[in-house]
Write an enzyme that holds these catalytic residues in place. Structure first.
Site, PDB file in Angstrom:
ATOM      1  N   LYS A   1       0.940  -0.998  -0.098  1.00 15.44           N
ATOM      2  CA  LYS A   1       0.057   0.042  -0.030  1.00 15.44           C
ATOM      3  C   LYS A   1       0.901   1.270  -0.060  1.00 15.44           C
ATOM      4  O   LYS A   1       2.054   1.317   0.718  1.00 15.44           O
ATOM      5  CB  LYS A   1      -0.855  -0.095   1.147  1.00 15.44           C
ATOM      6  CG  LYS A   1      -2.030   1.065   1.252  1.00 15.44           C
ATOM      7  CD  LYS A   1      -2.920   0.788   2.607  1.00 15.44           C
ATOM      8  CE  LYS A   1      -3.817   1.779   2.658  1.00 15.44           C
ATOM      9  NZ  LYS A   1      -4.707   1.514   3.619  1.00 15.44           N
TER      10      LYS A   1
ATOM     11  N   SER B   1      -9.810   1.453   2.670  1.00 13.94           N
ATOM     12  CA  SER B   1      -8.936   2.339   1.828  1.00 13.94           C
ATOM     13  C   SER B   1      -7.974   1.479   0.976  1.00 13.94           C
ATOM     14  O   SER B   1      -7.351   1.869   0.248  1.00 13.94           O
ATOM     15  CB  SER B   1      -8.272   3.239   2.602  1.00 13.94           C
ATOM     16  OG  SER B   1      -7.481   2.641   3.589  1.00 13.94           O
TER      17      SER B   1
ATOM     18  N   SER C   1      -9.896  -0.845   6.857  1.00 14.47           N
ATOM     19  CA  SER C   1      -9.384  -0.427   5.326  1.00 14.47           C
ATOM     20  C   SER C   1      -8.590  -1.878   4.925  1.00 14.47           C
ATOM     21  O   SER C   1      -8.183  -1.861   3.850  1.00 14.47           O
ATOM     22  CB  SER C   1      -8.437   0.447   5.444  1.00 14.47           C
ATOM     23  OG  SER C   1      -9.197   1.626   5.493  1.00 14.47           O
TER      24      SER C   1
END
Ligand code: GLN
Length: 482
Positions: free
Chosen positions: A89, A164, A188
């Site tokens: 990420k 997310s 997330s």
């Protein structure tokens, strides 16, 4: 799901689970380079459509060669992650690479050091395919708040992958890597895992170092794995966990009472999902019936404070966001715009650098921390947090895990949750684990059909602090039923 013990599955290397790929590397069925090439080729082919990655990294020849040598020489003793291509990420620092948190504010920020988790992965010989798209600074549940375009759900590209960590979830689900890391502040990792049909683990608060993760809500954030199977999540978790001098909130092993993993689970069903238990032919009720047939027991548990969890989260989290992002002012860090007066520099930098959702949360957080309102909001929310934790601790005297769906629905369509409050509601089942610091996992629970397409959904288990092993047991028990 995949069955890692069979070597007859006719898979392309990038389609393998972490366990399968490790085994195939050791058995010399594939080389590290072939595995890398398969992942990189799949990523290059599909990323223009899916936008899972913000950047695909060039091959690191030295790392590839070193991993191959290590597997050849150390054989079974080589770490399971040796030679495994991972997606990371975009809010986790990898030295020399940009880490933008999908924000214009950090578009050009290049990491000068490795996050603690990256250090551990490099030591294990893992490889990095690229950095993945996300909601800006990890704020959102759909990846629509990225400053660099949305990520598509590979099961239906008219739908979001969740967020997310939507980029990491899509990268794993579409086989553009073997496994991935995300961060989870309120769901997330788990919600995008559910939306894309994979496994996502939010570890116990403090189990994994946050050093080198771009902070959103420091008392809530944890880094964790997104993987194709529960067994893979365990491998990645075991590799990245551990106390770290660079993060004073990391905890030693056995800080909390050790839980043994029972053969049959006592599964807590909270009052707020009880109405789902007897609905005919619903995924949740079907899974419950299968669990009961398998000999696990269900226990009704009242969790009355839970109704305040979402409200408490949306006070504590923006408060921490507003303080964490204060340093990004165009003078000390981040996008720097120049106006007429010094104050203009500040206003312009933050207005241009931050997207609308980030600005909204900074405003909210500044408000709930302001001297006139801190008692009414922030301190109240902290009190709710303590009560929640006490209530969950009590529930865990009677049950091994608490089970709910991961999300309220299947992956929704782009633009469907334009109203911020409807997006916030997405987090209703996931935020409690962050508020209490308890570990939680989302595991695929089959699919449901929407507009002729099979869309994945997830089941969510929470366990007491440091009882990740109990979560893995519940997760594996679920996998065995599908
Ligand atoms: N969806 C939640 C939010 O928008 C959770 C985000 C996260 O876990 N990073 O705050």
């Amino acid at each position: 799901m995949t069955n890692p013990s069979t070597n007859t599955r006719d898979l392309r290397p990038n389609e393998m689970t972490l366990e399968e790929a490790s085994r195939a590397l050791r058995a010399r069925e594939i080389t590290v380079r072939e595995l890398w090439d398969a992942c990189a080729a799949a990523a290059q082919a599909r990323n223009p459509e899916l936008n899972a990655y913000l950047e695909l990294f060039a091959i690191d020849e030295r790392a590839v060669d070193a991993a191959q040598i290590r597997i050849d020489t150390e054989k079974e003793a080589a770490p399971l992650l040796c030679g495994i291509p991972l997606a990371i990420k975009d809010n986790i620092l990898i030295e020399g690479h940009i880490a933008s948190a999908a924000s214009k504010m950090l578009e050009k920020y290049r990491a000068t050091y490795d996050a603690a988790v990256i250090k551990k992965l490099k030591e294990a010989g893992a490889l990095f395919v690229g950095r993945t798209n996300m909601d800006e600074f990890a704020m959102g549940s759909s990846t629509e708040h990225s400053a660099f375009g949305t990520t598509k759900n590979p099961h239906d590209t008219s739908r979001v992958p969740g967020g997310s960590s939507g980029g990491s979830a899509t990268a794993v689900a579409a086989h553009l890597c073997i496994a991935a890391l995300g961060t989870d502040t309120g769901g997330s990792i788990r919600q995008p895992a559910a939306f894309t049909g994979i496994v996502g683990l939010k570890p116990t608060y403090g189990a994994v170092s946050r050093s080198g993760a771009i902070a959103m809500g420091s008392s809530l954030d944890q880094i964790g794995p997104l993987t194709k199977t529960v067994a893979d999540a365990r491998i990645l978790y075991e590799t990245i966990r551990g106390i770290d001098a660079m993060d004073s909130t990391t905890i030693p092993d056995n800080l909390y009472p050790q839980k043994t993993v029972p053969e049959k689970l006592r599964i807590g069903i909270p009052d707020f999902v009880k109405h789902l238990v007897n609905l005919p032919d619903q995924p949740f009720s079907t899974l419950i019936r299968r669990f009961v047939t398998d000999g696990h027991t269900l226990v009704d548990i009242p969790l009355r404070m839970n109704q305040h969890a979402l409200a408490a989260y949306y006070i504590v989290m923006p408060a921490e966001v507003s303080t964490n992002l204060a340093r990004l002012d165009g003078m000390r860090y981040g996008h720097a715009a120049r106006g007429e007066k010094p104050l203009d520099d500040y206003i312009l930098s933050r207005t241009e650098g931050f997207g609308p959702e980030t600005r909204r949360r900074i405003l909210l957080g500044t408000f709930v921390l302001s001297s006139g309102y801190i008692d009414a909001y922030y301190h109240k929310a902290q009190a709710v947090r303590s009560l929640l934790r006490a209530e969950y601790d009590k529930a865990f005297e009677k049950v091994d895990v608490i089970m709910t769906p991961t999300a309220l629905s299947v992956a929704f369509k782009f633009g469907e949750k334009g109203d911020p409050l409807s997006m916030y509601l997405e987090d209703i089942f996931t935020v409690t684990a962050n508020l209490t610091g308890m570990p939680a996992i989302s595991v695929p629970m089959g699919t449901v059909e929407r507009e002729g397409r099979k869309l994945p959904i997830g089941i969510h288990f929470t366990a007491p602090h440091q009882a990740e092993d109990v979560l893995f047991a519940a997760g594996s028990a679920t996998e065995a039923l599908y």
